[in-house]
Design a protein around this motif. Structure first.
Motif, mmCIF file in Angstrom:
data_model
loop_
_atom_site.group_PDB
_atom_site.id
_atom_site.type_symbol
_atom_site.label_atom_id
_atom_site.label_comp_id
_atom_site.label_asym_id
_atom_site.label_seq_id
_atom_site.Cartn_x
_atom_site.Cartn_y
_atom_site.Cartn_z
ATOM 1 N N ILE A 47 13.465 16.289 -7.475
ATOM 2 C CA ILE A 47 12.897 17.085 -6.511
ATOM 3 C C ILE A 47 11.546 16.614 -5.808
ATOM 4 O O ILE A 47 10.738 16.588 -6.893
ATOM 5 C CB ILE A 47 13.088 18.547 -6.896
ATOM 6 C CG1 ILE A 47 14.388 19.106 -7.374
ATOM 7 C CG2 ILE A 47 12.380 19.590 -5.809
ATOM 8 C CD1 ILE A 47 15.435 19.097 -6.674
ATOM 9 N N LEU A 48 11.321 16.651 -4.591
ATOM 10 C CA LEU A 48 10.214 16.041 -4.198
ATOM 11 C C LEU A 48 9.766 17.135 -3.401
ATOM 12 O O LEU A 48 10.457 17.731 -2.644
ATOM 13 C CB LEU A 48 10.448 14.861 -3.215
ATOM 14 C CG LEU A 48 11.215 13.709 -3.733
ATOM 15 C CD1 LEU A 48 11.044 12.279 -2.808
ATOM 16 C CD2 LEU A 48 10.640 13.173 -5.273
ATOM 17 N N GLU A 49 8.309 17.747 -3.616
ATOM 18 C CA GLU A 49 7.578 18.407 -2.928
ATOM 19 C C GLU A 49 7.472 18.086 -1.285
ATOM 20 O O GLU A 49 7.566 17.058 -1.159
ATOM 21 C CB GLU A 49 6.310 18.835 -3.574
ATOM 22 C CG GLU A 49 6.679 19.472 -4.959
ATOM 23 C CD GLU A 49 4.967 19.803 -5.449
ATOM 24 O OE1 GLU A 49 5.154 20.450 -6.750
ATOM 25 O OE2 GLU A 49 4.316 19.304 -5.083
ATOM 26 N N GLN A 50 6.965 18.945 -0.616
ATOM 27 C CA GLN A 50 6.689 18.706 0.672
ATOM 28 C C GLN A 50 5.715 17.700 0.720
ATOM 29 O O GLN A 50 5.669 16.509 1.603
ATOM 30 C CB GLN A 50 6.304 20.002 1.436
ATOM 31 C CG GLN A 50 5.972 19.540 2.921
ATOM 32 C CD GLN A 50 7.285 19.283 3.870
ATOM 33 O OE1 GLN A 50 8.067 20.120 3.914
ATOM 34 N NE2 GLN A 50 7.239 18.284 4.318
ATOM 35 N N GLY A 51 4.899 17.759 -0.060
ATOM 36 C CA GLY A 51 3.607 16.939 -0.145
ATOM 37 C C GLY A 51 3.826 15.524 -0.504
ATOM 38 O O GLY A 51 3.306 14.630 0.200
ATOM 39 N N THR A 52 4.637 15.479 -1.295
ATOM 40 C CA THR A 52 4.938 14.353 -1.941
ATOM 41 C C THR A 52 5.929 13.332 -0.952
ATOM 42 O O THR A 52 5.637 12.411 -0.532
ATOM 43 C CB THR A 52 6.051 14.323 -3.064
ATOM 44 O OG1 THR A 52 5.095 14.880 -4.286
ATOM 45 C CG2 THR A 52 6.576 12.830 -3.571
ATOM 46 N N VAL A 53 6.783 13.986 -0.108
ATOM 47 C CA VAL A 53 7.552 13.423 0.900
ATOM 48 C C VAL A 53 6.610 12.905 2.154
ATOM 49 O O VAL A 53 6.713 11.893 2.743
ATOM 50 C CB VAL A 53 8.555 14.621 1.563
ATOM 51 C CG1 VAL A 53 9.052 14.237 2.739
ATOM 52 C CG2 VAL A 53 9.603 15.110 0.730
ATOM 53 N N ASP A 54 5.639 14.054 2.493
ATOM 54 C CA ASP A 54 4.721 13.446 3.190
ATOM 55 C C ASP A 54 3.982 11.985 2.969
ATOM 56 O O ASP A 54 3.637 11.105 3.799
ATOM 57 C CB ASP A 54 3.736 14.577 3.704
ATOM 58 C CG ASP A 54 4.408 15.950 4.251
ATOM 59 O OD1 ASP A 54 5.359 15.629 4.868
ATOM 60 O OD2 ASP A 54 3.673 16.876 4.214
ATOM 61 N N VAL A 55 3.637 12.031 1.814
ATOM 62 C CA VAL A 55 2.850 10.885 1.118
ATOM 63 C C VAL A 55 3.716 9.722 1.210
ATOM 64 O O VAL A 55 3.287 8.409 1.757
ATOM 65 C CB VAL A 55 2.144 11.226 -0.322
ATOM 66 C CG1 VAL A 55 1.885 9.889 -0.876
ATOM 67 C CG2 VAL A 55 1.277 11.989 -0.078
ATOM 68 N N LEU A 56 4.978 9.704 0.925
ATOM 69 C CA LEU A 56 5.988 8.701 0.922
ATOM 70 C C LEU A 56 6.010 8.099 2.320
ATOM 71 O O LEU A 56 5.980 6.938 2.590
ATOM 72 C CB LEU A 56 7.238 8.868 0.262
ATOM 73 C CG LEU A 56 7.167 9.094 -1.340
ATOM 74 C CD1 LEU A 56 8.371 9.583 -1.644
ATOM 75 C CD2 LEU A 56 7.048 7.696 -1.956
ATOM 76 N N ARG A 57 6.367 9.016 3.152
ATOM 77 C CA ARG A 57 6.351 8.944 4.662
ATOM 78 C C ARG A 57 5.191 8.024 5.212
ATOM 79 O O ARG A 57 5.213 6.868 5.847
ATOM 80 C CB ARG A 57 6.655 9.968 5.544
ATOM 81 C CG ARG A 57 7.952 10.465 5.499
ATOM 82 C CD ARG A 57 8.019 11.958 6.094
ATOM 83 N NE ARG A 57 9.506 12.373 6.069
ATOM 84 C CZ ARG A 57 9.820 13.787 6.119
ATOM 85 N NH1 ARG A 57 8.831 14.759 6.427
ATOM 86 N NH2 ARG A 57 10.906 14.262 6.082
ATOM 87 N N ALA A 58 3.991 8.417 5.043
ATOM 88 C CA ALA A 58 2.780 7.972 5.415
ATOM 89 C C ALA A 58 2.481 6.509 4.748
ATOM 90 O O ALA A 58 1.856 6.005 5.490
ATOM 91 C CB ALA A 58 1.462 8.814 5.162
ATOM 92 N N ALA A 59 2.920 6.355 3.681
ATOM 93 C CA ALA A 59 2.677 4.998 2.932
ATOM 94 C C ALA A 59 3.763 3.777 3.383
ATOM 95 O O ALA A 59 3.709 2.670 2.958
ATOM 96 C CB ALA A 59 2.902 5.143 1.204
ATOM 97 N N GLY A 60 4.677 4.454 4.443
ATOM 98 C CA GLY A 60 5.898 3.477 4.797
ATOM 99 C C GLY A 60 7.033 3.318 3.857
ATOM 100 O O GLY A 60 7.698 2.687 4.038
ATOM 101 N N ALA A 61 6.978 4.424 2.769
ATOM 102 C CA ALA A 61 8.054 4.338 1.879
ATOM 103 C C ALA A 61 9.229 5.371 2.082
ATOM 104 O O ALA A 61 9.915 5.690 1.051
ATOM 105 C CB ALA A 61 7.569 4.404 0.534
ATOM 106 N N GLY A 62 9.308 6.072 3.218
ATOM 107 C CA GLY A 62 10.055 7.020 3.413
ATOM 108 C C GLY A 62 11.334 7.040 4.343
ATOM 109 O O GLY A 62 12.033 7.850 4.287
#
Length: 391
Positions: A47-62
């Protein structure tokens, strides 16, 4: 070997930190004791929290996460054969969570690191962290039968509870807070589509149960069992029968069964090491804290730690101020203790202690009915589940 940041451990925390530093133009080296196949197959959180999802996207890993992950806008609570859905977006201003296994997060970050990032050394066993109070800490490690030294400006220990990083902090500077629980989770993976489209948390007089998933075709389910239970002592049909009992509802909902592909028992404990920094050594993830899995916080807390470190180091590079780096432990621990509190609340809300008197049973049911009938109580759960701010 020389680098700016030496990272011990290629779990999601260490790999994400390497990615964040790479994107900021800061070099790092990642040391991982296991081989790549092991890291990419290691079953952990999902389970990925909203903040984790946002960080992965911003890092280019989403990219793959957004394609293959399952966005969830709520969970279902079950108790006394009743069902209550908690609507996350309605209660949190639009936040949700993502079902996307840790194994997949690691695969994505490993691929990026190998293609674009700095050295990622598998089968490189960290032996000791030395000189953490100096300006040149170092990590002694063994690879291909030979010992070597990684000299760094900073060392970040993402090497889990049993790793070497935490041991480099002198005992006189350490404080440990912990609690163990008299039960564990018997977990199974099964080749069967999930019987519900969102996670189901069930409180039952026989114990807790959780219906989760890894994909539209693979279910992940858990049963509360006594501490020290051997997973092999439960036959597959016994597990399904017990799951049916604990998920039972008054409206005829049914549980789909399938082939069990793996089963294991996870112990339940809470653990926090303070401080999370000593000299130029920084602890992140399980190296610093453990939470019971009820609140789905472990991986997400690790992400919060490495984001805090990366932002602080970038701030130092840009401004010359070490203020945020010096505040790393205090900043992380505020979030850690909120997650510990939430995980403890969820665990005591839904699990039945072996020696629980009838009074505690009634209090549990009263707490659940409060959530089901009070928007304020429901909002508190939704805010905690979708994640505490990374700032």
């Amino acid at each position: 070997m020389r680098t700016t940041v030496g990272i011990i451990g290629a779990g999601p925390a260490g790999l994400l930190l390497a990615r964040l530093l790479h994107n900021a133009g800061i070099d790092s080296v990642v040391l991982e004791s296991r081989d790549r196949a092991y890291v990419e197959q290691r079953q952990r959180a999902g389970i990925l929290e909203q903040g984790t999802v946002d960080v992965l996207r911003a890092a280019g890993a989403g990219g793959r996460m957004d394609r293959d992950g399952l966005r969830h806008d709520g969970i279902e609570l079950r108790f006394a054969r009743e069902r209550h859905r908690v609507d996350f977006p309605a209660l949190t201003g639009g936040r949700s969570v993502m079902v996307y296994a840790q194994t997949e997060v690691c695969k994505d970050l490993i691929a990026l690191q190998i293609e674009e990032g700095g050295p990622l050394l598998f089968e490189a066993e960290a032996l000791a962290v030395e000189g953490v109070e100096s300006e040149r800490p170092r990590v002694r490690f063994r690879r291909e039968g030979r010992e070597d030294v990684l000299e760094c400006d900073y060392v970040v220990g993402c090497d889990g509870f049993w790793g070497v990083a935490r041991r480099a902090i002198p005992a006189e500077h350490s404080r440990v807070f912990e609690r163990t629980y008299p039960f564990g989770w018997l977990g199974i993976l099964a080749d069967v589509p999930p019987s519900h489209d969102e996670l189901v948390y069930a409180r039952h007089d026989r114990g807790f149960a959780l219906l989760s998933m890894r994909s539209p075709a693979v279910s992940r389910l858990y049963l509360q069992v006594p501490e020290g239970t051997d997973a092999g002592s439960w036959a597959d049909e016994e597990i399904w029968d017990e799951l049916e009992r604990r998920f039972e509802t008054a409206d005829g909902w049914s549980l789909e069964r399938g082939a069990v592909t793996s089963k294991s028992v996870t112990p339940m404990r809470s653990h926090v090491h303070e401080p999370m920094r000593h000299g130029r050594l920084f602890l992140a993830g399980d190296a610093a804290h453990i939470v019971p899995p009820t609140g789905a916080k472990g991986l997400n807390l690790a992400v919060g730690d490495v984001v805090t470190f990366a932002r602080a180091l970038v701030h130092l590079e840009e401004t010359g101020s070490a203020e945020r780096l010096d505040a790393y432990s205090e900043t992380c621990l505020r979030r850690v203790w909120q997650a510990e509190r939430f995980s403890y609340d969820m665990t005591t809300l839904l699990h039945r202690a072996p020696d629980a008197p009838p009074f505690e049973d009634r209090v549990q049911l009263a707490r659940l009915r409060r959530i089901a009938t009070s928007r304020a109580a429901e909002t508190d759960l939704a805010e905690g589940y979708t994640g505490f701010p990374l700032d």
